[in-house]
Design an enzyme around this catalytic site. Structure first.
Site, PDB file in Angstrom:
ATOM      1  N   SER A 195     -16.305  10.369 -22.434  1.00 30.18           N
ATOM      2  CA  SER A 195     -15.880   9.852 -23.736  1.00 30.18           C
ATOM      3  C   SER A 195     -16.743  10.405 -24.855  1.00 30.18           C
ATOM      4  O   SER A 195     -17.932  10.648 -24.676  1.00 30.18           O
ATOM      5  CB  SER A 195     -15.946   8.328 -23.760  1.00 30.18           C
ATOM      6  OG  SER A 195     -15.567   7.873 -25.044  1.00 30.18           O
ATOM      7  N   LYS A 210     -13.257   4.356 -17.213  1.00 34.22           N
ATOM      8  CA  LYS A 210     -12.904   5.085 -18.446  1.00 34.22           C
ATOM      9  C   LYS A 210     -11.571   4.575 -19.000  1.00 34.22           C
ATOM     10  O   LYS A 210     -11.382   4.442 -20.220  1.00 34.22           O
ATOM     11  CB  LYS A 210     -12.834   6.597 -18.178  1.00 34.22           C
ATOM     12  CG  LYS A 210     -12.350   7.424 -19.380  1.00 34.22           C
ATOM     13  CD  LYS A 210     -13.247   7.230 -20.576  1.00 34.22           C
ATOM     14  CE  LYS A 210     -13.025   8.127 -21.772  1.00 34.22           C
ATOM     15  NZ  LYS A 210     -11.733   8.485 -22.228  1.00 34.22           N
ATOM     16  N   HIS A 217     -12.330   1.406 -20.708  1.00 33.89           N
ATOM     17  CA  HIS A 217     -13.029   1.786 -21.948  1.00 33.89           C
ATOM     18  C   HIS A 217     -11.987   2.097 -23.030  1.00 33.89           C
ATOM     19  O   HIS A 217     -12.086   1.640 -24.167  1.00 33.89           O
ATOM     20  CB  HIS A 217     -13.922   3.004 -21.674  1.00 33.89           C
ATOM     21  CG  HIS A 217     -14.372   3.745 -22.910  1.00 33.89           C
ATOM     22  ND1 HIS A 217     -13.534   4.556 -23.651  1.00 33.89           N
ATOM     23  CD2 HIS A 217     -15.564   3.777 -23.550  1.00 33.89           C
ATOM     24  CE1 HIS A 217     -14.187   5.061 -24.676  1.00 33.89           C
ATOM     25  NE2 HIS A 217     -15.425   4.600 -24.642  1.00 33.89           N
ATOM     26  N   ASN A 218     -10.989   2.877 -22.653  1.00 40.04           N
ATOM     27  CA  ASN A 218      -9.959   3.244 -23.635  1.00 40.04           C
ATOM     28  C   ASN A 218      -9.121   2.039 -24.052  1.00 40.04           C
ATOM     29  O   ASN A 218      -8.721   1.926 -25.207  1.00 40.04           O
ATOM     30  CB  ASN A 218      -9.053   4.343 -23.071  1.00 40.04           C
ATOM     31  CG  ASN A 218      -9.705   5.713 -23.158  1.00 40.04           C
ATOM     32  OD1 ASN A 218     -10.918   5.811 -23.213  1.00 40.04           O
ATOM     33  ND2 ASN A 218      -8.910   6.760 -23.160  1.00 40.04           N
ATOM     34  N   GLU A 276     -11.049   0.374 -26.495  1.00 33.73           N
ATOM     35  CA  GLU A 276     -10.960   1.221 -27.708  1.00 33.73           C
ATOM     36  C   GLU A 276      -9.690   0.865 -28.498  1.00 33.73           C
ATOM     37  O   GLU A 276      -9.728   0.709 -29.725  1.00 33.73           O
ATOM     38  CB  GLU A 276     -10.951   2.681 -27.249  1.00 33.73           C
ATOM     39  CG  GLU A 276     -10.735   3.738 -28.306  1.00 33.73           C
ATOM     40  CD  GLU A 276     -10.663   5.139 -27.661  1.00 33.73           C
ATOM     41  OE1 GLU A 276     -11.613   5.524 -26.952  1.00 33.73           O
ATOM     42  OE2 GLU A 276      -9.658   5.840 -27.857  1.00 33.73           O
TER      43      GLU A 276
HETATM   44  C1  6PG Z   1     -12.660   9.077 -25.709  1.00 34.96           C
HETATM   45  C2  6PG Z   1     -11.241   8.859 -26.131  1.00 34.96           C
HETATM   46  C3  6PG Z   1     -10.371   9.957 -25.643  1.00 34.96           C
HETATM   47  C4  6PG Z   1      -9.053  10.047 -26.353  1.00 34.96           C
HETATM   48  C5  6PG Z   1      -8.170   8.854 -26.171  1.00 34.96           C
HETATM   49  C6  6PG Z   1      -7.131   8.772 -27.241  1.00 34.96           C
HETATM   50  O1  6PG Z   1     -13.171   8.176 -25.076  1.00 34.96           O
HETATM   51  O2  6PG Z   1     -13.223  10.128 -26.032  1.00 34.96           O
HETATM   52  O3  6PG Z   1     -10.790   7.655 -25.621  1.00 34.96           O
HETATM   53  O4  6PG Z   1     -10.279   9.833 -24.261  1.00 34.96           O
HETATM   54  O5  6PG Z   1      -9.285  10.273 -27.699  1.00 34.96           O
HETATM   55  O6  6PG Z   1      -7.579   8.975 -24.928  1.00 34.96           O
HETATM   56  O7  6PG Z   1      -6.111   8.041 -26.735  1.00 34.96           O
HETATM   57  P1  6PG Z   1      -4.740   7.814 -27.447  1.00 34.96           P
HETATM   58  O8  6PG Z   1      -4.211   9.150 -27.854  1.00 34.96           O
HETATM   59  O9  6PG Z   1      -3.950   7.145 -26.394  1.00 34.96           O
HETATM   60  O10 6PG Z   1      -5.058   6.965 -28.636  1.00 34.96           O
END
Ligand code: 6PG
Length: 498
Positions: free
Chosen positions: A145, A199, A202-203, A206
């Protein structure tokens, strides 16, 4: 080193003086930045891309930065690696990953390590690990990430796979990861799919974090009437306190931006339809299977879906579902600055719920798949490098240090006190006000309901059990004795026990 491996004029890479400690397959931005990160730490790095033009472009632009060994065939690439060979795949998740794994496994030997650094679905990782292990190679699914910038300057890394691979790979990943208080933001998460599972969640967090920031912005803009430039200052100020985080920091940047074409605030020229690549959705689907209520993450995923249902939204606006925005903050007797502070607290509380739910899902996944994931370790490696990095993660790290078996983050004494100290009152006021004004706050509201459900002495689930027993003889348990019971609803209503 771009010549074919077996060219008679040049020694094959296997016999070259210096072999690479690690290799990267896939020279799009994430892959090339990761390779540049490794060379910047003094490592020799083999690089390969299916179309050699990309590899050549990386060498032209960045070849001077350190010791790259570019190759134009996968065999050359593999031959240029030190044993046990370690190759990180940074290609688009899906079939492309399977193809590269297959090629690498064929060219590699027993004990070599293939690492998938993409956002793979953890069940794919479990399958790939099994297949690769059957061919005598190691497979490590690693969540990485931090986006492009993180890949170059220090990401947060969540590797799964066999513990044995971590011994060889760990020091290299520690070198390139972000550091917080001198500690690397990487640790071995657990076997097979553990890294990609973590991960994924984590997303999911996010998504919820971004949505709660979005809800706060929306309320301050459309309830309190604060313009983007001033909002940028408010978010910057928030970034000095409990909410200090990367996502709040970039929110201020986005809000401060002026559109060069029109001179309008940049935020106003962006179509309000949020995209998604799937990791948030996977988090919710898996939570449904595990039976873990990740309501904040779920609402965040659905909010993106609803925002993108443009035809439906347009129809609803035009044929006029009655709007709720018939009142104002002023009419409600709410003072602007007090509202801003309430919104900040509602954001903090909702964010806390999103993390609590995310950690619940990780604990449930770890239990289900036998991974032994340590939640405290995750909070520690998420403090730097990753998209959800935040000062607040120090508090989560401390919470799990106090009690590694914490039943919910919301029950940690620090967070419990924070909630009781005033967060909850503000949170309730914000949800009420938003509802009165007809402004949507799906994550603020659902997170508050989650909090109230979690702490409730009684839930309406008793009634649901009664209904289930009435129409389907699904049985129920009693509060005052052991056993399973059914009432003969259509007969004499006698209670039968099983
Ligand atoms: C990270 C982000 C990366 C990515 C996302 C965006 O941790 O660096 O999460 O993995 O930017 O997957 O996800 P979306 O396009 O689904 O918003």
């Amino acid at each position: 080193m771009t010549q074919p491996a077996n060219s008679p004029e040049t020694p094959s890479p296997e016999h070259a003086d210096s072999l690479a400690q690690i290799g990267v397959v896939g020279m799009a931005v994430m892959g090339s930045n990761l390779a540049r990160n490794f060379v910047s730490k003094g490592h020799t790095v083999a690089i390969y891309n299916r179309s050699p033009e990309k590899t050549r472009a990386v060498m032209e632009q960045h070849g001077h930065e350190g010791a790259f060994i570019p190759s134009e065939t996968i065999e050359d690439f593999v031959a240029s690696l030190e044993r046990p060979r370690k190759a990180i795949i940074m290609v688009q998740a899906g079939p492309a990953t399977d193809a590269v794994i297959d090629q690498l496994a064929a060219a590699m030997d027993e004990g070599d390590i293939i690492i998938d650094g993409g956002n793979a679905l953890f069940t794919d990782t479990i399958r790939r690990e099994r297949d690769v292990a059957a061919r005598g190679r190691h497979f490590v699914g690693a969540g990485i990430s931090g986006g492009e910038e993180g890949a170059l300057n220090g990401p947060s890394i969540m590797p799964g796979g066999p513990a044995e691979s971590w011994e060889t790979l760990g020091p290299l990943l520690e070198d390139i990861s972000a550091k917080v208080d001198g500690e690397p933001c990487v640790t071995h998460i657990g076997p097979d799919g553990a890294g990609h599972f973590v991960k994924m969640v984590h997303n999911g967090i996010e998504y919820a974090d971004m949505q709660v920031i979005g809800e706060a912005y929306h309320l301050l803009r459309y309830a309190a009437g604060i313009e983007p430039a001033e909002l940028a200052d408010i978010f910057s100020e928030w970034n000095e306190g409990d909410l200090d985080s990367y996502l709040i920091e970039i929110t201020a940047e986005v809000l401060r931006q002026k559109d060069a074409r029109t001179g309008q605030p940049f935020i106003d020229v962006i179509v309000d339809a949020a995209g998604q690549k799937g990791t948030g959705r996977w988090t919710v689907k898996e939570a449904l299977d595990l039976g873990v209520p990740v309501t904040g993450i779920g609402e965040a995923v659905f909010a993106r879906a609803l925002s993108s249902a443009l035809a439906q939204r347009e129809a609803a606006q035009n044929i006029g579902l009655p709007a709720g925005d018939t009142t104002t903050l002023e009419a409600l007797g709410i003072e602007r600055d007090a509202f801003v502070e309430d919104v900040r607290r509602a954001l903090y509380a909702s964010k806390l719920v999103a993390y609590a739910q995310g950690f619940d899902e990780i604990n449930a996944g770890s239990q289900e798949y036998g991974w032994g994931v340590q939640p405290g370790d995750l909070a520690r490696i998420w403090r730097g490098g990753c998209i959800i990095r935040a000062k607040f993660l120090n508090r989560i790290t401390e919470a799990y240090e106090r009690d590694p078996e914490l039943p919910s983050l919301l029950l940690d004494p620090y967070f419990k006190a924070e909630l009781e100290k005033g967060l909850v009152d503000s949170w309730r006021r914000v949800v009420v006000t938003a509802t009165q004004l007809g402004l949507p706050v799906p994550v603020f509201a659902s997170s508050l309901s989650y909090y109230d459900s979690l702490r409730a002495k009684r839930l309406p689930a008793a009634l649901i059990q009664g209904q289930r027993d009435f129409f389907g003889a699904h049985t129920y348990r009693r509060v005052d004795m052991e056993g399973t019971f059914h009432t003969a609803w259509s007969g004499d209503r006698e209670e039968l026990s099983y």
